[in-house]
Enzyme design. Structure first.
Site, PDB file in Angstrom:
ATOM      1  N   ALA A 118      10.297  38.595 -13.021  1.00 10.35           N
ATOM      2  CA  ALA A 118       9.341  37.533 -12.724  1.00 10.35           C
ATOM      3  C   ALA A 118      10.130  36.225 -12.650  1.00 10.35           C
ATOM      4  CB  ALA A 118       8.291  37.475 -13.819  1.00 10.35           C
ATOM      5  N   GLY A 169      10.246  42.072 -14.518  1.00 14.77           N
ATOM      6  CA  GLY A 169       9.212  42.353 -13.529  1.00 14.77           C
ATOM      7  C   GLY A 169       9.735  43.179 -12.358  1.00 14.77           C
ATOM      8  N   GLU A 226       9.534  46.612 -13.520  1.00 15.73           N
ATOM      9  CA  GLU A 226       8.097  46.924 -13.607  1.00 15.73           C
ATOM     10  C   GLU A 226       7.500  47.158 -12.222  1.00 15.73           C
ATOM     11  OE1 GLU A 226       7.642  43.332 -15.969  1.00 15.73           O
ATOM     12  OE2 GLU A 226       6.753  44.507 -17.580  1.00 15.73           O
ATOM     13  N   GLU A 244      13.326  40.783 -21.163  1.00 12.20           N
ATOM     14  CA  GLU A 244      12.464  39.638 -21.504  1.00 12.20           C
ATOM     15  C   GLU A 244      12.651  39.171 -22.947  1.00 12.20           C
ATOM     16  OE1 GLU A 244      11.489  42.456 -20.006  1.00 12.20           O
ATOM     17  OE2 GLU A 244      10.101  42.027 -18.364  1.00 12.20           O
TER      18      GLU A 244
HETATM   19  N1  CAA Z   1      13.758  33.995 -12.109  1.00 10.10           N
HETATM   20  C1  CAA Z   1      14.148  32.900 -11.429  1.00 10.10           C
HETATM   21  N2  CAA Z   1      15.374  32.762 -10.882  1.00 10.10           N
HETATM   22  C2  CAA Z   1      16.244  33.775 -11.059  1.00 10.10           C
HETATM   23  C3  CAA Z   1      15.907  34.941 -11.766  1.00 10.10           C
HETATM   24  C4  CAA Z   1      14.593  35.030 -12.310  1.00 10.10           C
HETATM   25  N3  CAA Z   1      14.159  36.124 -12.966  1.00 10.10           N
HETATM   26  N4  CAA Z   1      16.989  35.765 -11.796  1.00 10.10           N
HETATM   27  C5  CAA Z   1      17.961  35.136 -11.097  1.00 10.10           C
HETATM   28  N5  CAA Z   1      17.513  33.933 -10.650  1.00 10.10           N
HETATM   29  C6  CAA Z   1      18.252  32.937  -9.878  1.00 10.10           C
HETATM   30  C7  CAA Z   1      19.277  32.215 -10.742  1.00 10.10           C
HETATM   31  O1  CAA Z   1      18.663  31.177 -11.496  1.00 10.10           O
HETATM   32  C8  CAA Z   1      20.226  31.725  -9.699  1.00 10.10           C
HETATM   33  O2  CAA Z   1      19.675  30.573  -9.071  1.00 10.10           O
HETATM   34  P1  CAA Z   1      20.557  29.195  -8.952  1.00 10.10           P
HETATM   35  O3  CAA Z   1      21.681  29.595  -8.045  1.00 10.10           O
HETATM   36  O4  CAA Z   1      19.589  28.259  -8.349  1.00 10.10           O
HETATM   37  O5  CAA Z   1      21.005  28.887 -10.332  1.00 10.10           O
HETATM   38  C9  CAA Z   1      20.229  32.835  -8.656  1.00 10.10           C
HETATM   39  O6  CAA Z   1      19.027  33.567  -8.884  1.00 10.10           O
HETATM   40  C10 CAA Z   1      21.396  33.790  -8.816  1.00 10.10           C
HETATM   41  O7  CAA Z   1      21.398  34.271 -10.164  1.00 10.10           O
HETATM   42  P2  CAA Z   1      22.694  34.233 -11.102  1.00 10.10           P
HETATM   43  O8  CAA Z   1      23.584  33.076 -10.721  1.00 10.10           O
HETATM   44  O9  CAA Z   1      22.219  34.280 -12.525  1.00 10.10           O
HETATM   45  O10 CAA Z   1      23.405  35.596 -10.668  1.00 10.10           O
HETATM   46  P3  CAA Z   1      24.397  36.480 -11.549  1.00 10.10           P
HETATM   47  O11 CAA Z   1      24.968  37.489 -10.614  1.00 10.10           O
HETATM   48  O12 CAA Z   1      25.333  35.627 -12.313  1.00 10.10           O
HETATM   49  O13 CAA Z   1      23.458  37.223 -12.628  1.00 10.10           O
HETATM   50  C11 CAA Z   1      21.484  38.427 -13.356  1.00 10.10           C
HETATM   51  C12 CAA Z   1      22.496  38.145 -12.206  1.00 10.10           C
HETATM   52  C13 CAA Z   1      22.218  39.153 -14.511  1.00 10.10           C
HETATM   53  C14 CAA Z   1      20.402  39.328 -12.793  1.00 10.10           C
HETATM   54  C15 CAA Z   1      20.904  37.099 -13.862  1.00 10.10           C
HETATM   55  O14 CAA Z   1      20.438  36.345 -12.741  1.00 10.10           O
HETATM   56  C16 CAA Z   1      19.758  37.240 -14.813  1.00 10.10           C
HETATM   57  O15 CAA Z   1      19.957  37.553 -15.970  1.00 10.10           O
HETATM   58  N6  CAA Z   1      18.516  36.994 -14.343  1.00 10.10           N
HETATM   59  C17 CAA Z   1      17.326  36.998 -15.162  1.00 10.10           C
HETATM   60  C18 CAA Z   1      16.925  38.423 -15.555  1.00 10.10           C
HETATM   61  C19 CAA Z   1      15.703  38.382 -16.444  1.00 10.10           C
HETATM   62  O16 CAA Z   1      15.707  37.871 -17.536  1.00 10.10           O
HETATM   63  N7  CAA Z   1      14.583  38.964 -15.953  1.00 10.10           N
HETATM   64  C20 CAA Z   1      13.337  38.992 -16.666  1.00 10.10           C
HETATM   65  C21 CAA Z   1      12.475  37.842 -16.218  1.00 10.10           C
HETATM   66  S1  CAA Z   1      11.000  37.635 -17.207  1.00 10.10           S
HETATM   67  C22 CAA Z   1       9.914  38.815 -16.650  1.00 10.10           C
HETATM   68  O17 CAA Z   1      10.198  39.547 -15.726  1.00 10.10           O
HETATM   69  C23 CAA Z   1       8.582  38.832 -17.349  1.00 10.10           C
HETATM   70  C24 CAA Z   1       7.745  40.014 -17.031  1.00 10.10           C
HETATM   71  O18 CAA Z   1       7.930  41.108 -17.485  1.00 10.10           O
HETATM   72  C25 CAA Z   1       6.585  39.874 -16.196  1.00 10.10           C
END
Ligand code: CAA
Length: 257
Positions: free
Chosen positions: A65, A108, A111, A131
């Site tokens: 998400a 998400g 999911e 999360e």
């Molecule tokens: N939401 C918003 N933006 C996201 C995102 C997310 N879930 N995941 C990645 N992005 C964005 C980053 O912020 C980044 O944007 P900027 O260049 O503007 O900073 C861009 O995508 C590229 O990401 P990274 O630079 O972080 O890429 P990476 O290769 O270094 O890492 C990753 C990849 C390990 C997937 C890392 O992006 C990450 O950990 N992302 C978040 C994963 C996460 O926590 N997901 C759960 C979200 S909460 C949820 O989903 C709730 C639910 O159950 C409903």
């Protein structure tokens, strides 16, 4: 029809839907949800389409998400607005949907893949529910569908530690149907979708309902539901045609009636 966050194309009887927010690793914001609901309602309503494939990019199916959209939200907005309720409309799709997962399927994203009917994973796929590292918990069905798919021990570990699972482990634990080389992912998913789209359409919908009922009911109720629906298929022209075609040693010609 074009969408802000999706690419949608039809390939014969198969609809290919590609999540298209590359700068955010396909993070699922409200626009993605609205687009998914609209695209899959259109797919379901189109009698020329028999199965869909939902995919992302090579690097990410979806990284979760959208954290930036959720960051400023409070309880009233999330609960009062029932932020993720729209996904119930995606899961109401009656025709089968195959998730073709390459790269990250996190939060998400994992999911959403689990809301699909079959997951085919590239060998570089990574699944997880991280999360907990954000101070929250899965909110689109992760604690429920992952537990049903892989069992309590592994689901609990993944949800409590945020550890990611690679494609081999995901296949071993029953989350994904098959792992294929990343270069072949789309071809393999489309081939499977074409096979499904080539079956009798009413039987396909019935099988999806039957298998899904295994999650919702007791064994006795599920078996009774299956037996009733199985009997109902004997009211279709495609049952007559399918069995005649077998006996006459020829391909069946489905009419969807
Ligand atoms: N939401 C918003 N933006 C996201 C995102 C997310 N879930 N995941 C990645 N992005 C964005 C980053 O912020 C980044 O944007 P900027 O260049 O503007 O900073 C861009 O995508 C590229 O990401 P990274 O630079 O972080 O890429 P990476 O290769 O270094 O890492 C990753 C990849 C390990 C997937 C890392 O992006 C990450 O950990 N992302 C978040 C994963 C996460 O926590 N997901 C759960 C979200 S909460 C949820 O989903 C709730 C639910 O159950 C409903």
């Amino acid at each position: 029809m074009s969408y802000e966050t999706l690419l949608v194309e039809t390939r014969g009887t198969v609809t290919l839907v590609t999540l298209n927010r590359p700068d955010a690793l396909n993070a699922l914001n409200s626009q993605v949800l609205a687009d998914l609901v609209a695209a899959f309602a259109a797919f379901d309503a189109d009698p020329s389409q028999g199965c869909a494939v939902l995919t992302g990019s090579a690097k990410a199916f979806a990284a979760g998400a959208d954290i930036k959209e959720m960051q400023a939200m409070d309880f009233a907005g999330m609960y009062g607005g029932d932020h993720f309720a729209g996904y119930l409309r995606f899961t109401a799709t009656r025709k089968p949907v195959i998730a073709a997962v390459s790269g990250f399927a996190l939060g998400g994203g994992c999911e959403l893949a689990m809301m699909c009917d079959i997951i085919i994973a590239a060998d570089n796929a990574k699944f997880g529910q991280p999360e907990i590292k954000l101070g929250v918990a899965p909110g689109m069905g992760g604690t429920q569908r992952l537990t049903r798919a892989v069992g309590k021990a592994k689901a609990m570990e993944l949800c409590l530690t945020g550890r990611l699972m690679d494609a081999a482990e995901a296949e071993r634990s029953g989350l994904v149907a098959r792992v294929v080389p990343a270069d072949n992912l789309l071809a393999e998913a489309i081939k499977a979708a074409e096979t499904i789209a080539g079956m009798a359409p009413i039987a396909v919908k019935a099988v999806k309902e039957m298998v899904n009922s295994a999650y919702e009911t007791t064994l006795t109720q599920g078996i009774q539901f299956e037996r009733r629906l199985f009997a109902g298929l004997f009211g279709t022209a495609d049952q007559t045609e399918g069995m005649a075609a077998f006996v006459e040693k020829r391909p069946a010609n489905w009419t969807g009636r």
